[in-house]
Design a protein around this motif. Structure first.
Motif, PDB file in Angstrom:
ATOM      1  N   PRO A 264     -32.313  30.965  -3.529  1.00  0.00           N
ATOM      2  CA  PRO A 264     -33.593  30.900  -4.344  1.00  0.00           C
ATOM      3  C   PRO A 264     -34.560  31.593  -3.584  1.00  0.00           C
ATOM      4  CG  PRO A 264     -32.611  28.691  -4.107  1.00  0.00           C
ATOM      5  CD  PRO A 264     -31.835  29.611  -3.315  1.00  0.00           C
ATOM      6  N   TYR A 265     -35.543  32.222  -4.667  1.00  0.00           N
ATOM      7  CA  TYR A 265     -36.730  33.185  -4.031  1.00  0.00           C
ATOM      8  C   TYR A 265     -37.282  32.411  -2.963  1.00  0.00           C
ATOM      9  CZ  TYR A 265     -40.908  35.569  -4.296  1.00  0.00           C
ATOM     10  OH  TYR A 265     -41.995  36.534  -4.115  1.00  0.00           O
ATOM     11  N   MET A 266     -37.867  31.339  -3.049  1.00  0.00           N
ATOM     12  CA  MET A 266     -38.602  30.740  -1.928  1.00  0.00           C
ATOM     13  C   MET A 266     -37.930  30.418  -0.766  1.00  0.00           C
ATOM     14  SD  MET A 266     -41.808  30.976  -2.257  1.00  0.00           S
ATOM     15  CE  MET A 266     -43.202  30.858  -3.617  1.00  0.00           C
ATOM     16  N   ARG A 267     -36.547  30.245  -0.842  1.00  0.00           N
ATOM     17  CA  ARG A 267     -35.623  30.034   0.247  1.00  0.00           C
ATOM     18  C   ARG A 267     -35.324  31.302   0.915  1.00  0.00           C
ATOM     19  NH1 ARG A 267     -33.416  24.826   1.635  1.00  0.00           N
ATOM     20  NH2 ARG A 267     -34.801  23.435   0.731  1.00  0.00           N
ATOM     21  N   MET A 268     -35.306  32.392   0.594  1.00  0.00           N
ATOM     22  CA  MET A 268     -35.089  33.570   1.136  1.00  0.00           C
ATOM     23  C   MET A 268     -35.743  34.029   2.337  1.00  0.00           C
ATOM     24  SD  MET A 268     -32.711  35.736  -0.249  1.00  0.00           S
ATOM     25  CE  MET A 268     -31.836  37.248   0.498  1.00  0.00           C
ATOM     26  N   GLY A 269     -35.258  34.574   3.156  1.00  0.00           N
ATOM     27  CA  GLY A 269     -35.817  34.813   4.555  1.00  0.00           C
ATOM     28  C   GLY A 269     -36.578  36.008   4.335  1.00  0.00           C
ATOM     29  N   PHE A 270     -37.723  36.281   5.018  1.00  0.00           N
ATOM     30  CA  PHE A 270     -38.708  37.478   4.797  1.00  0.00           C
ATOM     31  C   PHE A 270     -37.786  38.683   4.650  1.00  0.00           C
ATOM     32  CE2 PHE A 270     -41.706  40.790   6.026  1.00  0.00           C
ATOM     33  CZ  PHE A 270     -42.601  40.778   4.809  1.00  0.00           C
TER      34      PHE A 270
ATOM     35  N   GLY B 340     -42.790  26.792  -9.932  1.00  0.00           N
ATOM     36  CA  GLY B 340     -43.414  26.369 -11.360  1.00  0.00           C
ATOM     37  C   GLY B 340     -44.831  27.065 -11.232  1.00  0.00           C
ATOM     38  N   LEU B 341     -45.514  26.962 -12.222  1.00  0.00           N
ATOM     39  CA  LEU B 341     -46.938  27.818 -12.536  1.00  0.00           C
ATOM     40  C   LEU B 341     -47.763  27.535 -11.430  1.00  0.00           C
ATOM     41  CD1 LEU B 341     -47.691  29.460 -14.856  1.00  0.00           C
ATOM     42  CD2 LEU B 341     -48.639  27.499 -16.036  1.00  0.00           C
ATOM     43  N   HIS B 342     -47.654  26.205 -10.669  1.00  0.00           N
ATOM     44  CA  HIS B 342     -48.988  26.251  -9.735  1.00  0.00           C
ATOM     45  C   HIS B 342     -48.257  26.898  -8.411  1.00  0.00           C
ATOM     46  CE1 HIS B 342     -45.515  23.335  -9.630  1.00  0.00           C
ATOM     47  NE2 HIS B 342     -45.389  23.335  -8.268  1.00  0.00           N
ATOM     48  N   ASP B 343     -47.090  27.655  -8.371  1.00  0.00           N
ATOM     49  CA  ASP B 343     -46.617  28.156  -7.166  1.00  0.00           C
ATOM     50  C   ASP B 343     -46.934  29.561  -6.873  1.00  0.00           C
ATOM     51  OD1 ASP B 343     -44.954  25.972  -5.813  1.00  0.00           O
ATOM     52  OD2 ASP B 343     -43.672  26.388  -7.407  1.00  0.00           O
ATOM     53  N   TRP B 344     -48.105  30.072  -7.867  1.00  0.00           N
ATOM     54  CA  TRP B 344     -48.363  31.581  -8.083  1.00  0.00           C
ATOM     55  C   TRP B 344     -49.047  31.996  -6.663  1.00  0.00           C
ATOM     56  CZ3 TRP B 344     -53.175  32.983  -7.279  1.00  0.00           C
ATOM     57  CH2 TRP B 344     -54.344  32.098  -7.263  1.00  0.00           C
ATOM     58  N   ARG B 346     -48.151  30.759  -3.823  1.00  0.00           N
ATOM     59  CA  ARG B 346     -47.381  31.017  -2.736  1.00  0.00           C
ATOM     60  C   ARG B 346     -46.551  32.312  -3.020  1.00  0.00           C
ATOM     61  NH1 ARG B 346     -43.771  25.947  -3.375  1.00  0.00           N
ATOM     62  NH2 ARG B 346     -42.518  26.610  -1.579  1.00  0.00           N
ATOM     63  N   VAL B 347     -46.275  32.529  -4.157  1.00  0.00           N
ATOM     64  CA  VAL B 347     -45.435  33.946  -4.493  1.00  0.00           C
ATOM     65  C   VAL B 347     -46.359  35.022  -4.057  1.00  0.00           C
ATOM     66  CG1 VAL B 347     -44.765  35.066  -6.149  1.00  0.00           C
ATOM     67  CG2 VAL B 347     -44.234  32.707  -6.270  1.00  0.00           C
ATOM     68  N   ALA B 348     -47.845  34.956  -4.455  1.00  0.00           N
ATOM     69  CA  ALA B 348     -48.646  35.912  -4.047  1.00  0.00           C
ATOM     70  C   ALA B 348     -48.823  36.239  -2.190  1.00  0.00           C
ATOM     71  CB  ALA B 348     -50.043  35.818  -4.561  1.00  0.00           C
ATOM     72  N   LEU B 349     -48.342  34.932  -1.801  1.00  0.00           N
ATOM     73  CA  LEU B 349     -48.555  34.939  -0.268  1.00  0.00           C
ATOM     74  C   LEU B 349     -47.375  35.748   0.390  1.00  0.00           C
ATOM     75  CD1 LEU B 349     -50.517  31.826   0.846  1.00  0.00           C
ATOM     76  CD2 LEU B 349     -51.263  34.152   0.913  1.00  0.00           C
ATOM     77  N   SER B 408     -45.484  40.561  -9.560  1.00  0.00           N
ATOM     78  CA  SER B 408     -44.980  39.069  -9.476  1.00  0.00           C
ATOM     79  C   SER B 408     -45.902  38.118 -10.364  1.00  0.00           C
ATOM     80  CB  SER B 408     -45.019  38.751  -8.039  1.00  0.00           C
ATOM     81  OG  SER B 408     -46.370  38.820  -7.379  1.00  0.00           O
ATOM     82  N   MET B 409     -47.182  38.682 -10.423  1.00  0.00           N
ATOM     83  CA  MET B 409     -48.089  37.485 -10.987  1.00  0.00           C
ATOM     84  C   MET B 409     -48.008  37.791 -12.483  1.00  0.00           C
ATOM     85  SD  MET B 409     -49.843  35.797  -8.821  1.00  0.00           S
ATOM     86  CE  MET B 409     -48.118  35.968  -7.653  1.00  0.00           C
ATOM     87  N   LEU B 410     -47.504  38.808 -13.040  1.00  0.00           N
ATOM     88  CA  LEU B 410     -47.514  39.010 -14.635  1.00  0.00           C
ATOM     89  C   LEU B 410     -46.744  37.892 -15.203  1.00  0.00           C
ATOM     90  CD1 LEU B 410     -48.012  40.884 -17.017  1.00  0.00           C
ATOM     91  CD2 LEU B 410     -45.918  42.063 -16.463  1.00  0.00           C
ATOM     92  N   PRO B 411     -45.575  37.521 -14.689  1.00  0.00           N
ATOM     93  CA  PRO B 411     -44.923  36.225 -15.551  1.00  0.00           C
ATOM     94  C   PRO B 411     -45.679  34.977 -15.570  1.00  0.00           C
ATOM     95  CG  PRO B 411     -43.510  37.461 -13.774  1.00  0.00           C
ATOM     96  CD  PRO B 411     -44.893  38.088 -13.711  1.00  0.00           C
TER      97      PRO B 411
END
Lengths: 454, 454
Positions: A264-270, B340-344, B346-349, B408-411
């Protein structure tokens, strides 16, 4: 489980409650959110039957590491009680020494079965099959078969598909369903409740995509994996759904121009993430460098008509976009077997006129845009603005046609040389089209603008 | 069927043979290859039971047109004998008058059922459910339930999932499987062979993606569609597999930057194909025109340093490629509910440092490329070549970072405003990044080259 409560934090206590009562799929979801250490602690505390249920879920993340962390004899019992296909999945992920150690803890017949499944390439039918299916000799009656199913039900992944074999040669003869069985008369032959047709089968090396297509086409609950007429195991519909989800993820990632992530995206190491993305990005970058070479060779023209550079991004992106459309269409049509490798010329004959029409539409819009800016005085393209507009329009027709055509042929070419056609990503096509796009643009410009600007 | 042979050509005779003997899925495949006229002729000749089997296959193309072409009373009988979900599918595709006429030929209870299914939006659980499932009151015994199943087996899409309702309120209480039933004692209560847990259910409006996720998570063969506690119908696993395949096709097409085709590539009409592709292509083209505006505003700089134009395609495509990677990752992670939507944020970081590292890698490669060409004398970038190389390198870092971040933010943005995040196509992202890419490139150039080239 109370004796474990003191060492666990509040959240873990909540998880422990879920562990005991909820649907096993929800239990797995809760465990996946915990740290490795907490998960192991919790797993040591659940009753053995529940433990087996949990490990039978393919959704359990890091199942191999968790199994390895269990006491050795418990892990052995777990692998024995688990469904064979999941046990094989877990062993496959472990490294050599850990795998051998766990295999050594198993009874020889199970060990042999697992070793033979592990011998097949990953993703093949045999690598995901289970050997826990119901097969009965063709001289049994309906009643005897039902009695047998009642006895073995607990140890079989599915009892809804029943395979009928020749009592002497063990060859697979027929397949039937439990629903047919319960409507039959107990004293009738089992063959009387089976359709009079050879069952749909797959070979041990059938790939995941074909498995999904076959099960979807024939609306089956399981597919028998057959080698030389003998049934080795079955692949059930829920395994196939899981692989379909995985396959889609891979396809989406690859179409985005990168190696597929297996976590999963969030589990993947940097670093792992960088690695998966940098390779393709660099390869595309190196290929795209050819655009710099192409531009260098037109430096003279660029110097004379800087106005030409204004439209370079616009024109190149249109080629990439039309190519990306065509590629996505052909990738999917190939995957669904709507077309085969030999249909490449039929596709080319469709894409050629399609590209011409799409290019003409964009060409007209492009010419209109230049004329509009010129008339409204928003920008002055100089006295030869009409020729410039014509250059942009003609180049768009050429580039969109070339984009559609090469975008549609790329998956065929990849398939022809043995690659997965789905490796043809949108960025790959865009890069392929960009250099040619520049050459088309400047060639058109040389023809139209010779004697005026160039 | 011999009386029809004279009017059919050789190929059709072969198809007629297939029609009589082969697996119905193969029959459908053969029929799909025939012209409409031949298909109708062949269908008129097959026995009624076979006709029903054929129309029950969702893979039968143009089923609505074929049903419409049958004699009216035969069509009515066909719709009555077919599974309810397929009959609804066929009626949904017909236009108003044809639909009313066919509905008029049906018995009132079936007509009501079909009208209520047709009332739900396409793709929702209720629109693909069947009402032919097994439900029994909770005061029945295992034996009585089995007798009942034996009687109704032929008319039910599946008998493997059994739903237990309250005899008075009709509310759904429990779900169990036929495998549990046959292992139970006949005189036991049906509740004794059901797990002591509320069944997993969906609502009438649950979308296809959630259906697929739910059935895959809980490894079920069917999902009950429940409204106010009462079961309206069930969605079976084979329907869900079919919708998963469709969904994947849509996603691939959209990610390629076009509207999803709803027919096979080769069957799609030429004009319909243009229509599906031209819309997005024009929209992207119009947005991409902003690059021409951006370029116009840097015309002065371009005139002074033509060497800068050489790297425009290279730099812009790198932004698009990194954006496309990030978009495909996030689309998939959102679809799988990994985030989820609220994780934006964390994805950005994650994407910010990832973009910086990937940009730096490309930057180093780019600088190396310019230095190499200069040293080898392949091209002369002038006395300030080192500054140009620095400009390209720095711009790449900025553009790849911006690409990864906005890709990554577009979706998320699309999902936030109510669109399907999968509408974020690779060309869409590339277009989004291109204009900003140019601005970044020229801004970096202005800083680094001021006083020398600019």
């Amino acid at each position: 489980m109370n004796e474990f409560a003191p060492v666990l934090d509040d959240e873990a206590v909540a998880v422990a409650r879920v562990l005991a009562n909820d649907h096993v799929a929800d239990v797995v979801e809760a465990l996946n959110r915990e740290s490795r250490e907490t998960a192991i602690e919790l797993l040591c505390a659940v009753p053995f039957v529940r433990l087996v249920e949990i490990f039978d879920q393919p959704e359990l993340e890091s199942a191999p590491e968790l199994a390895e962390a269990l006491p050795r004899d418990k892990a052995g019992k777990l692998l024995t009680a688990m469904s064979v296909d999941r046990a094989a999945d877990i062993l496959r992920e472990l490294d050599g020494p850990a795998r051998s150690e766990l295999l050594g803890a198993l009874a020889p017949p199970l060990r042999m079965t697992l070793l033979s499944i592990l011998g097949y390439p990953e993703g093949s039918a045999a690598s995901i099959m289970t050997t826990e299916f119901v097969s009965v000799p063709s001289n049994w009656t309906v009643g005897r078969t039902l009695d047998y199913i009642r006895k073995v039900e607990r140890t079989r992944e599915t009892v809804y598909a029943i395979y009928i074999t020749d009592p002497e040669t063990q060859l697979l003869l027929r397949a039937t369903g439990l629903r047919r069985l319960i409507t039959g008369e107990p004293e009738d032959s089992i063959l009387s409740v089976a359709p009079d047709r050879a069952p749909v089968t797959v070979t041990p090396l059938t790939d995941r995509e074909t498995l999904a297509q076959t099960i979807s086409k024939y609306d089956l609950l399981a597919l028998p994996v057959v080698d030389h007429g003998r049934i080795l195991g079955i692949v059930t519909v829920d395994d196939i759904i899981d692989t379909m989800v995985e396959e889609t993820t891979e396809d989406v990632h690859r179409f985005g121009g990168m190696e597929a992530l297996d976590e999963p995206y969030m589990r993947m190491g940097f670093l792992a993430m960088i690695q998966k993305r940098a390779g393709w990005l660099c390869a595309l970058f190196l290929s795209e460098m050819l655009t710099a070479n192409a531009m260098q060779s037109y430096e003279g023209e660029l110097g004379k008509a800087i106005v030409l550079t204004l439209f370079i991004p616009l024109i190149m992106s249109s080629g990439g976009n039309s190519g990306s459309q065509a590629t996505s269409l052909v990738i999917r049509a190939l995957a669904l077997r709507e077309i085969g490798l030999h249909d490449w010329w039929r596709v080319a004959l469709r894409e050629l006129p399609t590209g011409l029409v799409l290019g003409s539409i964009l060409g007209v819009v492009g010419i209109f845009r230049i004329a509009l800016w010129q008339y409204l005085g928003l920008y002055d393209y100089g006295q030869h603005w009409m020729l410039i507009a014509a250059t942009v329009g003609a180049a768009l027709i050429g580039i969109v046609t070339f984009g559609s055509l090469s975008g549609s042929m790329l998956p065929f070419a990849l398939k022809r040389i043995g690659f997965d056609p789905a490796s043809a990503s949108a960025p790959f096509v865009a890069t392929l089209v960009d250099v040619t796009g520049l050459v088309i643009y400047f060639s058109v410009a040389l023809v139209i603008l010779r004697g005026t600007l160039l």
